[in-house]
Design an enzyme around this catalytic site. Structure first.
Site, PDB file in Angstrom:
ATOM      1  N   ASN A  26      -2.787  -2.227  12.498  1.00  0.00           N
ATOM      2  CA  ASN A  26      -4.241  -1.993  12.411  1.00  0.00           C
ATOM      3  C   ASN A  26      -4.646  -0.709  13.134  1.00  0.00           C
ATOM      4  O   ASN A  26      -5.495   0.038  12.668  1.00  0.00           O
ATOM      5  CB  ASN A  26      -5.013  -3.186  12.989  1.00  0.00           C
ATOM      6  CG  ASN A  26      -4.711  -4.473  12.248  1.00  0.00           C
ATOM      7  OD1 ASN A  26      -4.033  -4.456  11.222  1.00  0.00           O
ATOM      8  ND2 ASN A  26      -5.201  -5.595  12.763  1.00  0.00           N
ATOM      9  N   ASN A  55     -15.569  28.242 -24.072  1.00  0.00           N
ATOM     10  CA  ASN A  55     -16.331  27.306 -23.231  1.00  0.00           C
ATOM     11  C   ASN A  55     -16.094  27.527 -21.740  1.00  0.00           C
ATOM     12  O   ASN A  55     -14.967  27.801 -21.333  1.00  0.00           O
ATOM     13  CB  ASN A  55     -15.939  25.868 -23.574  1.00  0.00           C
ATOM     14  CG  ASN A  55     -16.244  25.511 -25.012  1.00  0.00           C
ATOM     15  OD1 ASN A  55     -17.203  26.025 -25.599  1.00  0.00           O
ATOM     16  ND2 ASN A  55     -15.428  24.662 -25.594  1.00  0.00           N
ATOM     17  N   LYS A 106     -15.434  29.543 -30.409  1.00  0.00           N
ATOM     18  CA  LYS A 106     -15.924  29.059 -29.107  1.00  0.00           C
ATOM     19  C   LYS A 106     -15.150  29.591 -27.910  1.00  0.00           C
ATOM     20  O   LYS A 106     -13.948  29.735 -27.933  1.00  0.00           O
ATOM     21  CB  LYS A 106     -15.861  27.525 -29.050  1.00  0.00           C
ATOM     22  CG  LYS A 106     -16.862  26.792 -29.906  1.00  0.00           C
ATOM     23  CD  LYS A 106     -18.310  27.040 -29.513  1.00  0.00           C
ATOM     24  CE  LYS A 106     -18.682  26.431 -28.200  1.00  0.00           C
ATOM     25  NZ  LYS A 106     -18.674  24.973 -28.231  1.00  0.00           N
ATOM     26  N   GLU A 121     -17.930  23.086 -16.202  1.00  0.00           N
ATOM     27  CA  GLU A 121     -18.345  21.744 -16.643  1.00  0.00           C
ATOM     28  C   GLU A 121     -17.598  20.683 -15.853  1.00  0.00           C
ATOM     29  O   GLU A 121     -18.151  19.655 -15.461  1.00  0.00           O
ATOM     30  CB  GLU A 121     -18.054  21.563 -18.133  1.00  0.00           C
ATOM     31  CG  GLU A 121     -18.763  22.558 -19.034  1.00  0.00           C
ATOM     32  CD  GLU A 121     -18.068  22.632 -20.389  1.00  0.00           C
ATOM     33  OE1 GLU A 121     -18.028  21.623 -21.087  1.00  0.00           O
ATOM     34  OE2 GLU A 121     -17.544  23.709 -20.741  1.00  0.00           O
ATOM     35  N   GLN A 171      -7.854  -1.597   3.640  1.00  0.00           N
ATOM     36  CA  GLN A 171      -6.770  -0.889   2.955  1.00  0.00           C
ATOM     37  C   GLN A 171      -7.311  -0.137   1.732  1.00  0.00           C
ATOM     38  O   GLN A 171      -6.740   0.857   1.303  1.00  0.00           O
ATOM     39  CB  GLN A 171      -5.711  -1.916   2.522  1.00  0.00           C
ATOM     40  CG  GLN A 171      -4.486  -1.329   1.860  1.00  0.00           C
ATOM     41  CD  GLN A 171      -3.351  -2.338   1.815  1.00  0.00           C
ATOM     42  OE1 GLN A 171      -2.814  -2.716   2.846  1.00  0.00           O
ATOM     43  NE2 GLN A 171      -2.994  -2.797   0.631  1.00  0.00           N
ATOM     44  N   THR A 212     -38.603  28.643 -11.182  1.00  0.00           N
ATOM     45  CA  THR A 212     -38.975  27.323 -10.667  1.00  0.00           C
ATOM     46  C   THR A 212     -39.281  26.504 -11.916  1.00  0.00           C
ATOM     47  O   THR A 212     -39.780  27.056 -12.919  1.00  0.00           O
ATOM     48  CB  THR A 212     -40.210  27.364  -9.731  1.00  0.00           C
ATOM     49  OG1 THR A 212     -41.330  27.800 -10.489  1.00  0.00           O
ATOM     50  CG2 THR A 212     -40.010  28.306  -8.552  1.00  0.00           C
ATOM     51  N   SER A 267       0.815  -1.226   0.000  1.00  0.00           N
ATOM     52  CA  SER A 267       0.000   0.000   0.000  1.00  0.00           C
ATOM     53  C   SER A 267       0.843   1.269   0.000  1.00  0.00           C
ATOM     54  O   SER A 267       0.307   2.372  -0.022  1.00  0.00           O
ATOM     55  CB  SER A 267      -0.931   0.004   1.218  1.00  0.00           C
ATOM     56  OG  SER A 267      -0.185  -0.123   2.411  1.00  0.00           O
ATOM     57  N   SER A 307     -12.110  25.782 -28.410  1.00  0.00           N
ATOM     58  CA  SER A 307     -12.376  24.544 -29.145  1.00  0.00           C
ATOM     59  C   SER A 307     -11.281  24.346 -30.191  1.00  0.00           C
ATOM     60  O   SER A 307     -10.796  25.314 -30.772  1.00  0.00           O
ATOM     61  CB  SER A 307     -13.739  24.652 -29.821  1.00  0.00           C
ATOM     62  OG  SER A 307     -13.790  23.818 -30.956  1.00  0.00           O
TER      63      SER A 307
HETATM   64  N1  ARG Z   1      -1.911  -1.208   4.975  1.00  0.00           N
HETATM   65  C1  ARG Z   1      -2.962  -1.465   5.880  1.00  0.00           C
HETATM   66  C2  ARG Z   1      -4.139  -0.495   5.609  1.00  0.00           C
HETATM   67  O1  ARG Z   1      -3.983   0.405   4.859  1.00  0.00           O
HETATM   68  C3  ARG Z   1      -2.506  -1.337   7.283  1.00  0.00           C
HETATM   69  C4  ARG Z   1      -1.856  -2.563   7.803  1.00  0.00           C
HETATM   70  C5  ARG Z   1      -2.836  -3.517   8.293  1.00  0.00           C
HETATM   71  N2  ARG Z   1      -2.335  -4.725   8.882  1.00  0.00           N
HETATM   72  C6  ARG Z   1      -1.918  -5.831   8.251  1.00  0.00           C
HETATM   73  N3  ARG Z   1      -1.631  -6.850   8.924  1.00  0.00           N
HETATM   74  N4  ARG Z   1      -1.814  -5.890   6.960  1.00  0.00           N
HETATM   75  O2  ARG Z   1      -5.227  -0.676   6.120  1.00  0.00           O
END
Ligand code: ARG
Length: 457
Positions: free
Chosen positions: A110, A283, A281, A288, A320, A155, A22, A275
């Protein structure tokens, strides 16, 4: 280097290792991760798990890492480690050696990730509130600059009754005010420390101490909930979504108003685009895009709803997946707020187009109110005025151009004073109750908006 591996015989498949990682996105949280690490070292020293000297050494080394990141000396590619927690610990290990490993005591990633996200959202909430205030300030300035300007109110996208342009602009001011209040309110549920929850069952460290060290108002009531809860992100994303909806309504009006058919405003070149084929144009592209980006922000909310649905307690890696949409929603909302403010700053309202009413049928309600005042039940008055309008349309006349005899044909209740009801001036004079579109009421509204903005920031 990993934070685990002892019980494994085989190395991970490289594809799966990258799939599990991650860091490429949670690197955004690194400063908060370091701050939480420093608090953890302090809590470990308070609990007597590590010495004061080691605590100082860890805190100092982490501070150096933080400064190196902030100065750009230290950069993150995104593939150096499994996640942000591992990367910081690896760097600490490089700086102070094996003693860095004491920092892993009494904690789990965690709780760490939940802590990082909460610290991050506290800051982002305040940044978003500042940006909304900026937009409100611009709306207020425009309201003051266009005091007394008249425009048609709609309205069903059909001309309905006249309103003052400042009144219209301030409608958005109050929408954004509620958005800020929602963000502030959610802060109460973001501002809770999950530190001390461990993996799910809690650790031998007082959560209150860590909450205090990290500047949280309080700590969790239940360690399982602490590592599983993401409602604070759902709430935050729904606040982002509501704000984005408000922006989309404003953006849609800017787009419409910049059209030749409406012509209510012109955007300066600085906030328009051309454009590639049609040289003529110009825009309203940022408008948008603000309208379009709303889908992305709401998409992030829906994505998290679906991630959380039926997810058993406590932590699972599904969680995650909360981060990429969250980060994208925050970036998108912030850029949309800035773009909207810039568009408004670069919009020139067209008085002639706004106040050009080909007829005065927008004052038909006034005629019905006139008859009501003369004693006719409103339903009857409404019916009658409908017929008068139809007659005027057929004759190609304005209501105020009908002669008193023509009026009397419809009802003997009409007298000369009816004409005083058929001017825009008198319409606005009769709308000076609180929150109305009369000049005096709008002036009070402007003052109230100023007061709210100065108190609320
Ligand atoms: N990368 C995890 C998250 O973004 C955190 C770690 C979680 N624990 C694990 N054992 N992978 O939620």
């Amino acid at each position: 280097m990993k934070l685990w591996g002892g019980r494994f015989r085989e190395p991970p498949d490289p594809f799966i290792e990258a799939f599990n990682a991650s860091l490429s996105f949670d690197k955004r949280l690194i400063i908060y991760d370091i701050i939480a690490d420093q608090a953890h070292a302090k809590a470990l020293a308070i609990a007597g798990v590590i010495s004061e000297e080691l605590k100082d050494k860890i805190v100092k080394a982490l501070e150096e890492i933080k400064i190196e990141i902030e100065s750009g000396e230290r950069t993150i590619n995104g593939d150096e480690a499994e996640d942000v927690h591992t990367l910081v610990e690896n760097w600490l290990l490089e700086k102070i050696g094996d003693e860095a490993g004491f920092l892993r005591a009494y904690r789990s990633r965690n709780e760490q990730i939940a802590c990082d996200e909460r610290l991050y959202l506290k800051d982002e909430t305040n940044k978003i509130i500042q940006l909304i205030s900026g937009l409100q300030r611009t709306l207020l300035q425009l309201a003051e600059k266009h005091r007394g300007w008249i425009m048609p109110g709609y309205t069903h996208l059909q001309r309905a009754q006249p309103v003052l342009l400042p009144h219209y602009l301030l409608a958005y001011f109050w929408m954004f005010q509620r958005d800020k209040e929602r963000f502030k309110d959610t802060l109460r549920r973001i501002d809770i420390s999950p530190e001390g929850a461990g993996a799910l069952a809690g650790v031998e460290l007082d959560p209150k101490i860590k909450a205090k060290l990290l500047g949280f108002s309080t700590s969790f009531e239940n360690s399982i909930d602490a590592v599983s809860d993401r409602d604070f992100i759902l709430e935050f994303l729904s606040n982002c979504s509501i704000c984005a909806i408000h922006l989309s309504r404003l953006a849609a009006e800017i787009t419409l108003w910049a059209s030749e058919e409406f012509g209510f405003l012109t955007l300066s070149d600085a906030v328009a685009a051309g454009s590639s084929i049609m040289p003529q144009k110009k825009n309203p592209q940022p408008a948008e895009l603000v309208r379009g980006k709303t889908g992305r922000i709401i998409g992030a909310l829906v994505a998290l709803f679906l991630t959380l649905k039926a997810l058993s307690l406590s932590y699972s890696s599904d969680l995650q997946e909360d981060k990429p949409p969250l980060f994208d929603a925050i970036d998108t909302l912030k850029s949309s707020l800035i773009a909207t403010e810039k568009m408004l700053e670069n919009a020139e309202f067209n008085k002639d187009k706004l106040s050009k009413f080909p007829n005065d049928y927008l004052l038909a309600v006034e005629l019905a109110d006139y008859l009501l005042k003369k004693g006719l039940p409103f339903r009857k008055a409404h019916q009658l005025v409908g017929k008068i309008v139809l007659y005027a349309i057929d004759k190609g006349k304005k209501l105020a151009d009908l002669t008193i005899n023509e009026f009397k044909e419809f009802s003997p209740l009409f007298e000369e004073d009816v004409y005083s009801f058929l001017t825009y001036d008198s319409f606005f004079k009769r709308r000076n109750f609180s929150g109305g579109t009369g000049g005096e009421a709008v002036e009070k509204q402007i003052q109230k908006a100023k007061e709210v903005l100065s108190h609320y920031g």
